[in-house]
Design a protein around this motif. Sequence first.
Motif, short mmCIF file in Angstrom:
data_model
loop_
_atom_site.label_atom_id
_atom_site.label_comp_id
_atom_site.label_asym_id
_atom_site.label_seq_id
_atom_site.Cartn_x
_atom_site.Cartn_y
_atom_site.Cartn_z
N GLY A 80 -26.18 47.50 25.95
CA GLY A 80 -25.02 47.57 25.06
C GLY A 80 -25.27 46.82 23.76
N ILE A 81 -25.82 45.61 23.91
CA ILE A 81 -26.10 44.80 22.71
C ILE A 81 -27.11 45.53 21.83
CG2 ILE A 81 -27.11 42.62 21.88
CD1 ILE A 81 -26.22 41.42 24.64
N ARG A 82 -28.13 46.08 22.48
CA ARG A 82 -29.19 46.76 21.71
C ARG A 82 -28.64 48.00 20.99
NH1 ARG A 82 -34.20 46.71 25.89
NH2 ARG A 82 -35.05 48.19 24.37
N LEU A 83 -27.72 48.71 21.65
CA LEU A 83 -27.10 49.87 20.99
C LEU A 83 -26.30 49.42 19.78
CD1 LEU A 83 -25.81 51.96 24.05
CD2 LEU A 83 -27.49 52.70 22.37
N ALA A 84 -25.54 48.33 19.96
CA ALA A 84 -24.73 47.84 18.86
C ALA A 84 -25.59 47.36 17.69
CB ALA A 84 -23.84 46.69 19.35
N LEU A 85 -26.76 46.79 18.02
CA LEU A 85 -27.64 46.29 16.96
C LEU A 85 -28.34 47.43 16.22
CD1 LEU A 85 -29.32 43.16 18.60
CD2 LEU A 85 -27.56 43.22 16.84
N GLY A 86 -28.18 48.64 16.73
CA GLY A 86 -28.72 49.77 15.99
C GLY A 86 -29.97 50.39 16.60
N GLU A 87 -30.23 50.07 17.87
CA GLU A 87 -31.36 50.71 18.54
C GLU A 87 -30.86 52.05 19.09
OE1 GLU A 87 -33.21 48.21 21.40
OE2 GLU A 87 -34.86 49.60 21.79
N SER A 88 -31.65 53.09 18.93
CA SER A 88 -31.17 54.41 19.39
C SER A 88 -31.28 54.49 20.90
CB SER A 88 -31.99 55.52 18.75
OG SER A 88 -33.29 55.52 19.26
N LYS A 89 -30.47 55.37 21.49
CA LYS A 89 -30.48 55.55 22.94
C LYS A 89 -31.86 55.99 23.41
CE LYS A 89 -25.57 56.63 23.42
NZ LYS A 89 -24.56 57.65 23.68
N GLY A 90 -32.46 56.89 22.64
CA GLY A 90 -33.80 57.40 23.00
C GLY A 90 -34.82 56.29 23.03
N GLY B 44 -31.89 55.39 33.80
CA GLY B 44 -31.81 55.36 32.34
C GLY B 44 -30.95 56.46 31.76
N ILE B 45 -30.68 57.49 32.57
CA ILE B 45 -29.82 58.57 32.07
C ILE B 45 -28.45 58.00 31.67
CG2 ILE B 45 -28.60 60.70 32.76
CD1 ILE B 45 -31.11 61.33 34.47
N GLY B 46 -28.10 56.92 32.39
CA GLY B 46 -26.83 56.24 32.09
C GLY B 46 -26.75 55.78 30.64
N ILE B 47 -27.91 55.48 30.05
CA ILE B 47 -27.92 55.04 28.65
C ILE B 47 -27.37 56.15 27.75
CG2 ILE B 47 -29.45 54.42 26.72
CD1 ILE B 47 -31.34 53.21 28.87
N TYR B 48 -27.76 57.39 28.06
CA TYR B 48 -27.30 58.52 27.23
C TYR B 48 -25.82 58.79 27.42
CZ TYR B 48 -32.08 59.51 25.90
OH TYR B 48 -33.33 59.42 25.37
N LYS B 49 -25.33 58.43 28.62
CA LYS B 49 -23.90 58.68 28.89
C LYS B 49 -23.02 57.57 28.32
CE LYS B 49 -24.57 61.55 32.94
NZ LYS B 49 -24.52 61.62 34.40
N ARG B 50 -23.65 56.52 27.87
CA ARG B 50 -22.90 55.35 27.39
C ARG B 50 -22.11 55.71 26.12
NH1 ARG B 50 -24.75 49.70 28.17
NH2 ARG B 50 -22.90 48.48 27.66
N GLU C 169 -28.81 58.90 13.70
CA GLU C 169 -28.47 58.48 12.33
C GLU C 169 -27.43 57.35 12.35
OE1 GLU C 169 -29.25 62.68 9.93
OE2 GLU C 169 -27.36 62.38 11.02
N SER C 170 -26.49 57.44 13.29
CA SER C 170 -25.50 56.37 13.44
C SER C 170 -26.20 55.06 13.78
CB SER C 170 -24.52 56.68 14.57
OG SER C 170 -23.70 57.73 14.21
N ALA C 171 -27.16 55.14 14.73
CA ALA C 171 -27.90 53.94 15.13
C ALA C 171 -28.64 53.36 13.93
CB ALA C 171 -28.87 54.29 16.26
N GLN C 172 -29.21 54.26 13.13
CA GLN C 172 -29.97 53.82 11.95
C GLN C 172 -29.04 53.13 10.93
OE1 GLN C 172 -32.15 57.05 10.31
NE2 GLN C 172 -33.94 55.77 9.89
N ILE D 297 -37.21 43.47 14.28
CA ILE D 297 -38.24 44.26 14.99
C ILE D 297 -37.83 45.74 14.98
CG2 ILE D 297 -39.26 44.71 17.28
CD1 ILE D 297 -39.22 41.68 17.74
N LEU D 298 -36.53 45.96 15.16
CA LEU D 298 -36.03 47.35 15.16
C LEU D 298 -36.26 48.02 13.80
CD1 LEU D 298 -32.66 47.02 17.12
CD2 LEU D 298 -34.81 47.98 17.93
N GLN D 299 -36.38 47.20 12.75
CA GLN D 299 -36.62 47.76 11.41
C GLN D 299 -38.11 47.80 11.07
OE1 GLN D 299 -34.28 46.02 8.29
NE2 GLN D 299 -32.37 46.18 9.44
N ASN D 300 -38.95 47.46 12.06
CA ASN D 300 -40.41 47.47 11.87
C ASN D 300 -40.87 46.59 10.71
OD1 ASN D 300 -40.99 49.27 14.01
ND2 ASN D 300 -40.36 50.98 12.71
N ILE D 301 -40.23 45.45 10.56
CA ILE D 301 -40.65 44.50 9.52
C ILE D 301 -41.84 43.68 10.06
CG2 ILE D 301 -39.91 42.43 8.24
CD1 ILE D 301 -37.09 43.74 8.20
#
Lengths: 424, 236
Positions: free
Chosen positions: A315-325, A407-413, B80-83, B113-117
Amino acid sequence: MIKFLLKGVLGDKNRSVLPIIIISIGVALTVLLSGYIRGAMGDIINQNARFDTGHVKIMTRAYAENKSQIPNDLAFLGVDSLINELKTSHPNMIWVKRIRFGGIIDVPDDKGETKGQGPASGMAIELFNTNSGEIQRMNIPSSLVHGTLPKQVGEALIGQEFVDKLGLEIGDKVTYFGSTMNGSMAFKNFTITGSVRFGTPALDKGAIIIDISDAQTMLDMEDGAGEILGFESDEIYDDEKALELTEEFNARFVNNTNEFAPIMLRLKDQNNLAGYLDYVDVYSAMFVTIFVIVMSIVLWNTGLLGGLRRYQEFGIRLALGESKGHIYKTLIYEATLIGIIGSIVGTAMGLGGTYYLQVVGIDIGKYLENATMLMPSVIRAQVTPELFYIGFIPGLFAMVFGNMLSGIGIYKRQTAALFKELEV
Amino acid sequence: MSKNIITIEHVTKRFPVGDGVFTALSDINLELKEGEFAGLVGPSGSGKTTLLNIMGSLDSPTQGKAIVMGRNISDLSHKESAQLRNIHIGFIFQVFNLLPVYTVYENVEFALILQNIGSAERKRMVMEALEWVGLENMANKKPSKLSGGEGQRVAIARAMVKRPNIVLADEPTANLDAANAHAIIQTMKKLNQELNTTFLFSTHDEKVMGYLDRIIHLEDGKVALDKIVLPKTTAL
């Protein structure tokens, strides 16, 4: 990123140590079980081949039909020329002749009166022909309990059970009573040079081993033998080769109606081994498969629990902008790493255990007292090349598969629920 | 003149509830400019978190447009939202939500790290962010060794390290005592002024409200009041 994830894996024992322990145990058990089943199978095949069936065996048709009665009156004559022919046509095989015989062993006292008697299950092999490899093939030096090998005619090895039962000592004389090839009475004195225990109840009961030249004289079987056994030069049974050889050999005599015409049987065609081996093959394959599936489920569950436990982190990683994939991919990388480490550790543990059981074995002798099948009393595991990778099936694949599913749960999040979820 | 960071135009958000529909936001219109220090206030269920979700590109409106950094949230794919979040938006949660296996330094570093800096640049940026929040000497500590106030300051450093345009903070002082709450808000105010980063809080906390330049009062999913106020500049 990889370095960062690695730090996370190493820093969190629940993500590293615990799954590695579970995987290692599962993999070790899989390897050990596979090694033990294969070892037991190999032991049984090997034992039968060395002591009875050869990789292929040639007998007269009549002898083969009545083999259980050891019908030496139906044995080959002119066996040396047949062996020479076989050595020429199949130079990669080792051909040896053997005679089996039954009768009675009589032990006289000081006055020559009978002190004791017992039924004999004799085997005459090429003891004095060191090129035959029979002494090593039958593992006689290791099976020798007391004394030495016979060096000349008139000497015999005798089963330790006989020695114990009849109170024999090395150097004592015994008399064999039986019948010759022609049905007349046969008797011969032997000096006991040693006692043996093969560890196979069916062999050890009433065993007497003499050189084949003694048997030929004793049983009126000059240039005769009950059986000609063929072995691959590397002493490893290859069923396809054996089948090819028997078909080729038997084709030569297919139109010969003589009951003394030779017939070649492969190992699987004898002693009901085909059914037994197929049965054991199927059941061992089923057993290993079930075990692998069960371990896979356990490890899959480990992967699932790992994924669920890290719900907040994802959840934190998603919020920080990491993609689900990306999160999903890193989860699979971690599972692969843990799976590989666990599988390597587990395989090493399993191989260690298998090697120990290969050296020491498990004694099942007390369950085989009345067995007629040639089975070793100590069943040993066997370290085979496939043991080096079989554990990776549950270890690596199940771990990765479990994480892929969890991990499929990540996509359903729902990212919309992150603020609420991360408040807890 | 400050540029618009977020533009909310006639945004409505509805959620299915049982057989019916619950309207969390109803025809909201707002603009948030660069460098604002604003707060969404209102009772529970007034739509604060829903609006924060939409502004943070964590959710999209049922109707209307939410333009964040010039991008219409409804048109963005998940990636794109994540980005967008990764580059432009920082989040601060009520619970600090630090990753417990990593050190303070690594928690802050993760966003970069997520921004590959590159690692040298990352180190410089992380240490600078820790200096902003006064935790440069605690870089190697694990979150479990931190006090509540320190934990929230690490969360601020994590949100700020990538120099986002907007920081969205959901009740950031709810788990802190008064002294720590003031210290945290002052830290954010300082960063707002020095870096011109836009801050938007969702809060009930009177202490936070005292520092805001703008208060947007939500009630039943509608903007009941939107006023510019004179903020405090010193600790109480």
